[in-house]
Scaffold this active site. Sequence first.
Site, PDB file in Angstrom:
ATOM      1  N   ASN A 132       0.807  -1.217   0.000  1.00 37.12           N
ATOM      2  CA  ASN A 132       0.000   0.000   0.000  1.00 37.12           C
ATOM      3  C   ASN A 132       0.843   1.271   0.000  1.00 37.12           C
ATOM      4  O   ASN A 132       0.303   2.365  -0.092  1.00 37.12           O
ATOM      5  CB  ASN A 132      -0.993  -0.022   1.167  1.00 37.12           C
ATOM      6  CG  ASN A 132      -2.066  -1.080   0.918  1.00 37.12           C
ATOM      7  OD1 ASN A 132      -2.178  -1.607  -0.191  1.00 37.12           O
ATOM      8  ND2 ASN A 132      -2.834  -1.406   1.949  1.00 37.12           N
ATOM      9  N   ASP A 136     -17.207  -3.544  -4.314  1.00 31.06           N
ATOM     10  CA  ASP A 136     -16.519  -4.831  -4.330  1.00 31.06           C
ATOM     11  C   ASP A 136     -16.942  -5.648  -3.122  1.00 31.06           C
ATOM     12  O   ASP A 136     -17.921  -5.314  -2.467  1.00 31.06           O
ATOM     13  CB  ASP A 136     -15.002  -4.650  -4.382  1.00 31.06           C
ATOM     14  CG  ASP A 136     -14.468  -3.866  -3.194  1.00 31.06           C
ATOM     15  OD1 ASP A 136     -15.224  -3.700  -2.219  1.00 31.06           O
ATOM     16  OD2 ASP A 136     -13.317  -3.433  -3.250  1.00 31.06           O
TER      17      ASP A 136
END
Length: 422
Positions: A24, A118
């Site tokens: 990330n 999602d």
Amino acid sequence: MPERIIVRPTGPLSGRVTIGGAKNSVLKLMAASLLVRGDVTIRNVPRIVDVEIMSDLLVSMGVDVRRPHDHELAIHVPDDIVPEAPYELVERMRASIVVLGPLLSRFGRARVALPGGDDFGPRPIDMHLRGLEAMGATFENAHGYIEARADQLLGARVMLEFPSVGATENLLMAAVRAKGTTVIDNAAREPEIADLASYLTRMGAHIVGAGSSTIEIEGVEELQPVDHTAVPDRIEATTFLAAVGVAGGEATLVGARPEHMDMVSQKFGDMGVRTSPCGEGLWVSRPPDQPLRSVDVATLPYPGIATDYKPLFVALLALADGVGIVTENLFAGRFRYVDELVRMGADIRTEGHHAVVRGVPRLSGAPVRAPDIRAGAALVVAALGAEGETVVTDAWHIARGYEDFAGKLRGLGADVTCEHTG
Ligand code: EPU
């Protein structure tokens, strides 16, 4: 791509495992490269699918991305690129949205596909857009794309409704070349944001306060290409911490940064998993004859317990003495893997944002499906505490965020194998 991961029972783990660069962080460092022209180098880049997707995205814009060494990216950003993120790539990886800030900053326009929902539930980008609007950008939605424009981004004071990681990063990257001063209040404080700020600072940006709730950015006209090493992945490190917690034994997490894992180490400590900073990183142990203790866990933005750790806690609690309540405060739908753990014999009841986990002495190996990166890894971790064989299908999810997960576990003595397709 790994299609299935097969886990068979073994005794306690022991040994050393090297923690890679933070997914990330690296994804955002790659996006931030769009702010300069010329050659940048990013080191400590894990070999994972999400990095490949971000590479594909940059390549689709006309950027040259190479991997001269195993964990190094050499990125050449030409003068002119196509400032567009196509649906096929944004759909594969929602983090693609972080190209919006740098593209607007450098090219004054961007066309980025709107990410859909999602498995985590809806994931809006309203805070990204509102902040960029405050800096003078305008947006139009057409045919599933956001068309963004800003002839000159202007410094602004932006108060985020929630310390969103992605919104903080997009605003930070937009602000470094904006005219004047930008202040981001209620900014996300994750170590990956501090890493992004240190990359940008090395490029010549003026940033104060990254890693705290208020970030102040003084815009500059030009940034220079640089060479940067990404921070280690605290989520990967925590995954191995959890693996030792479930299987027992001891391990050294080489390269882990204990100071990024204070809260999670404390919580694991409450459960009976000991950690101690050491010269190489973080040492972790759980004597196999001492049972895990239940705790309550609530996910929060950093420095709280990350939502990404939650499936790991649920896996540990499934085998702990007593009852633990896990509360999800970030992503509404992030409990999908619970049904899979229940198929392995776990006693878990979910209600809204809460999971009530009643520990059982042993799980039972079963075929299960990985629903996303972190939950997939947590199923493998849980399987280390199961009798019989567990087969985790859709293991490609795990490869999105973990380099050679099965191999690294094998290095600690676990019986974990990977079956590939393609
Ligand atoms: N949110 C909004 N509006 C926005 C932005 C966010 O309502 O404009 C909400 C989200 O729906 C969510 C919360 O704010 O409820 C937090 O979202 P955030 O923006 O902080 O998350 P993100 O930037 O989309 C990153 C990580 C995630 C991690 C979260 C939280 C990356 C690529 N992803 O996502 O990591 O779970 O922060 O820490 O950095 C993973 O690595 O597997 C992963 C999912």
